[in-house]
Design a protein around this motif. Structure first.
Motif, PDB file in Angstrom:
ATOM      1  N   LEU A  75      -3.678  -3.812   0.097  1.00 52.63           N
ATOM      2  CA  LEU A  75      -2.475  -3.055   0.415  1.00 52.63           C
ATOM      3  C   LEU A  75      -2.073  -3.259   1.871  1.00 52.63           C
ATOM      4  O   LEU A  75      -2.923  -3.223   2.766  1.00 52.63           O
ATOM      5  CB  LEU A  75      -2.700  -1.562   0.185  1.00 52.63           C
ATOM      6  CG  LEU A  75      -3.070  -1.143  -1.241  1.00 52.63           C
ATOM      7  CD1 LEU A  75      -3.427   0.333  -1.275  1.00 52.63           C
ATOM      8  CD2 LEU A  75      -1.930  -1.453  -2.190  1.00 52.63           C
ATOM      9  N   SER A  76      -0.783  -3.453   2.080  1.00 54.30           N
ATOM     10  CA  SER A  76      -0.210  -3.423   3.418  1.00 54.30           C
ATOM     11  C   SER A  76       0.448  -2.066   3.582  1.00 54.30           C
ATOM     12  O   SER A  76       1.065  -1.542   2.648  1.00 54.30           O
ATOM     13  CB  SER A  76       0.812  -4.542   3.586  1.00 54.30           C
ATOM     14  OG  SER A  76       0.170  -5.802   3.488  1.00 54.30           O
ATOM     15  N   VAL A  77       0.317  -1.518   4.779  1.00 56.93           N
ATOM     16  CA  VAL A  77       0.751  -0.158   5.042  1.00 56.93           C
ATOM     17  C   VAL A  77       1.651  -0.150   6.280  1.00 56.93           C
ATOM     18  O   VAL A  77       1.393  -0.877   7.244  1.00 56.93           O
ATOM     19  CB  VAL A  77      -0.490   0.749   5.268  1.00 56.93           C
ATOM     20  CG1 VAL A  77      -0.096   2.148   5.661  1.00 56.93           C
ATOM     21  CG2 VAL A  77      -1.365   0.762   4.021  1.00 56.93           C
ATOM     22  N   ALA A  78       2.676   0.669   6.245  1.00 62.76           N
ATOM     23  CA  ALA A  78       3.554   0.831   7.411  1.00 62.76           C
ATOM     24  C   ALA A  78       2.734   1.353   8.590  1.00 62.76           C
ATOM     25  O   ALA A  78       1.753   2.085   8.413  1.00 62.76           O
ATOM     26  CB  ALA A  78       4.691   1.796   7.079  1.00 62.76           C
ATOM     27  N   SER A  81      -4.081  -7.867   5.055  1.00 62.68           N
ATOM     28  CA  SER A  81      -3.756  -6.550   4.512  1.00 62.68           C
ATOM     29  C   SER A  81      -4.448  -5.484   5.350  1.00 62.68           C
ATOM     30  O   SER A  81      -5.268  -5.793   6.214  1.00 62.68           O
ATOM     31  CB  SER A  81      -4.168  -6.460   3.037  1.00 62.68           C
ATOM     32  OG  SER A  81      -5.538  -6.745   2.893  1.00 62.68           O
ATOM     33  N   ASP A  82      -4.114  -4.243   5.083  1.00 67.05           N
ATOM     34  CA  ASP A  82      -4.669  -3.124   5.841  1.00 67.05           C
ATOM     35  C   ASP A  82      -5.787  -2.399   5.098  1.00 67.05           C
ATOM     36  O   ASP A  82      -6.706  -1.876   5.702  1.00 67.05           O
ATOM     37  CB  ASP A  82      -3.560  -2.110   6.162  1.00 67.05           C
ATOM     38  CG  ASP A  82      -2.445  -2.741   6.970  1.00 67.05           C
ATOM     39  OD1 ASP A  82      -2.733  -3.288   8.051  1.00 67.05           O
ATOM     40  OD2 ASP A  82      -1.286  -2.710   6.501  1.00 67.05           O
ATOM     41  N   LEU A  83      -5.659  -2.341   3.764  1.00 69.19           N
ATOM     42  CA  LEU A  83      -6.618  -1.612   2.943  1.00 69.19           C
ATOM     43  C   LEU A  83      -7.057  -2.472   1.765  1.00 69.19           C
ATOM     44  O   LEU A  83      -6.258  -3.227   1.211  1.00 69.19           O
ATOM     45  CB  LEU A  83      -5.989  -0.317   2.404  1.00 69.19           C
ATOM     46  CG  LEU A  83      -5.595   0.744   3.422  1.00 69.19           C
ATOM     47  CD1 LEU A  83      -4.763   1.835   2.758  1.00 69.19           C
ATOM     48  CD2 LEU A  83      -6.825   1.337   4.081  1.00 69.19           C
ATOM     49  N   LEU A  84      -8.304  -2.311   1.385  1.00 72.00           N
ATOM     50  CA  LEU A  84      -8.818  -2.934   0.170  1.00 72.00           C
ATOM     51  C   LEU A  84      -9.233  -1.803  -0.750  1.00 72.00           C
ATOM     52  O   LEU A  84     -10.095  -0.984  -0.420  1.00 72.00           O
ATOM     53  CB  LEU A  84     -10.001  -3.859   0.462  1.00 72.00           C
ATOM     54  CG  LEU A  84     -10.591  -4.584  -0.735  1.00 72.00           C
ATOM     55  CD1 LEU A  84      -9.546  -5.485  -1.392  1.00 72.00           C
ATOM     56  CD2 LEU A  84     -11.803  -5.385  -0.323  1.00 72.00           C
ATOM     57  N   CYS A  85      -8.595  -1.768  -1.887  1.00 74.62           N
ATOM     58  CA  CYS A  85      -8.706  -0.659  -2.818  1.00 74.62           C
ATOM     59  C   CYS A  85      -9.384  -1.167  -4.095  1.00 74.62           C
ATOM     60  O   CYS A  85      -8.954  -2.164  -4.670  1.00 74.62           O
ATOM     61  CB  CYS A  85      -7.279  -0.194  -3.106  1.00 74.62           C
ATOM     62  SG  CYS A  85      -7.106   1.263  -4.084  1.00 74.62           S
ATOM     63  N   THR A 140       3.559  -0.655   1.654  1.00 73.24           N
ATOM     64  CA  THR A 140       4.699  -1.569   1.722  1.00 73.24           C
ATOM     65  C   THR A 140       4.540  -2.796   0.840  1.00 73.24           C
ATOM     66  O   THR A 140       5.534  -3.393   0.428  1.00 73.24           O
ATOM     67  CB  THR A 140       4.939  -2.039   3.170  1.00 73.24           C
ATOM     68  OG1 THR A 140       3.767  -2.711   3.645  1.00 73.24           O
ATOM     69  CG2 THR A 140       5.273  -0.855   4.063  1.00 73.24           C
ATOM     70  N   ARG A 141       3.305  -3.187   0.557  1.00 74.26           N
ATOM     71  CA  ARG A 141       3.083  -4.389  -0.255  1.00 74.26           C
ATOM     72  C   ARG A 141       1.692  -4.335  -0.856  1.00 74.26           C
ATOM     73  O   ARG A 141       0.777  -3.752  -0.284  1.00 74.26           O
ATOM     74  CB  ARG A 141       3.227  -5.634   0.635  1.00 74.26           C
ATOM     75  CG  ARG A 141       3.342  -6.932  -0.158  1.00 74.26           C
ATOM     76  CD  ARG A 141       3.553  -8.139   0.733  1.00 74.26           C
ATOM     77  NE  ARG A 141       2.265  -8.427   1.381  1.00 74.26           N
ATOM     78  CZ  ARG A 141       2.134  -8.889   2.609  1.00 74.26           C
ATOM     79  NH1 ARG A 141       3.178  -9.113   3.360  1.00 74.26           N
ATOM     80  NH2 ARG A 141       0.953  -9.129   3.108  1.00 74.26           N
ATOM     81  N   SER A 142       1.533  -4.985  -2.022  1.00 73.42           N
ATOM     82  CA  SER A 142       0.216  -5.039  -2.655  1.00 73.42           C
ATOM     83  C   SER A 142      -0.033  -6.427  -3.228  1.00 73.42           C
ATOM     84  O   SER A 142       0.909  -7.173  -3.525  1.00 73.42           O
ATOM     85  CB  SER A 142       0.109  -3.995  -3.771  1.00 73.42           C
ATOM     86  OG  SER A 142       0.894  -4.368  -4.883  1.00 73.42           O
ATOM     87  N   ARG A 143      -1.286  -6.735  -3.378  1.00 74.95           N
ATOM     88  CA  ARG A 143      -1.709  -7.948  -4.076  1.00 74.95           C
ATOM     89  C   ARG A 143      -2.928  -7.578  -4.904  1.00 74.95           C
ATOM     90  O   ARG A 143      -3.937  -7.123  -4.375  1.00 74.95           O
ATOM     91  CB  ARG A 143      -2.057  -9.072  -3.094  1.00 74.95           C
ATOM     92  CG  ARG A 143      -2.317 -10.393  -3.841  1.00 74.95           C
ATOM     93  CD  ARG A 143      -2.566 -11.540  -2.898  1.00 74.95           C
ATOM     94  NE  ARG A 143      -3.999 -11.569  -2.607  1.00 74.95           N
ATOM     95  CZ  ARG A 143      -4.519 -11.999  -1.485  1.00 74.95           C
ATOM     96  NH1 ARG A 143      -3.752 -12.420  -0.506  1.00 74.95           N
ATOM     97  NH2 ARG A 143      -5.815 -11.997  -1.313  1.00 74.95           N
TER      98      ARG A 143
END
Length: 158
Positions: free
Chosen positions: A73-76, A103-107, A131-134
């Protein structure tokens, strides 16, 4: 490794990981030390944050959540804590780590199948600040989460 962890602590940890239900009295018998010694060491290991729990390990697959996926996850900027709070409200999010890189977070999420995974992803994307996910679906777990080999390596190094 903290200096406070010695060979006896490592032996206790091996037993605790291999047979957590054996109990303090059985640990003491197997290690040839007093029950009070084992209890004091376990208390110390908990206080140091080495031992973090004694609860059962539950497989989400046994609850009907047979699919897993990692979602990057990308985060603002400036909303990481709020996003974390929002993601904590989604039951299928079973682990979340801040990471460096693209990215900012790994979920880590679980789902009942592909359709449910899509629903989970949509709920994640609905968290304000994401803001974005992969998504990277897990095909098969090759090595389950483990700690015993690490403890045994520390024992060999002593």
């Amino acid at each position: 490794m903290p200096d406070q962890i010695d060979a006896l602590d490592l032996r206790i940890l091996v037993l605790a990981v291999r047979e957590p239900r054996a109990g303090v009295r059985e640990f003491a018998r197997r290690l040839g030390v007093a029950r009070g010694t084992v209890q004091a060491r376990l208390d110390k290991l908990e206080k140091q944050g080495v031992l973090t729990g004694w609860g059962p390990v539950v497989d989400p697959g046994g609850l009907g959540y047979a699919s897993k996926a990692y979602i990057r996850l990308s985060v603002a900027q400036g909303v990481l804590d709020a996003v974390t709070e929002g993601l904590s409200r989604i039951p299928e999010v079973i682990e979340l780590d801040s990471v460096a890189g693209d990215s900012d977070l790994l979920c880590l999420v679980v789902a009942r199948g592909p359709e449910n995974l899509e629903e989970v992803i949509q709920r994640i994307l609905g968290v304000p600040g994401v803001t974005r996910s992969r998504t990277e679906p897990v095909l098969r777990q090759r090595i389950p989460r483990r700690i015993l080999p690490l403890i045994e390596a520390l024992r060999r190094d002593r």
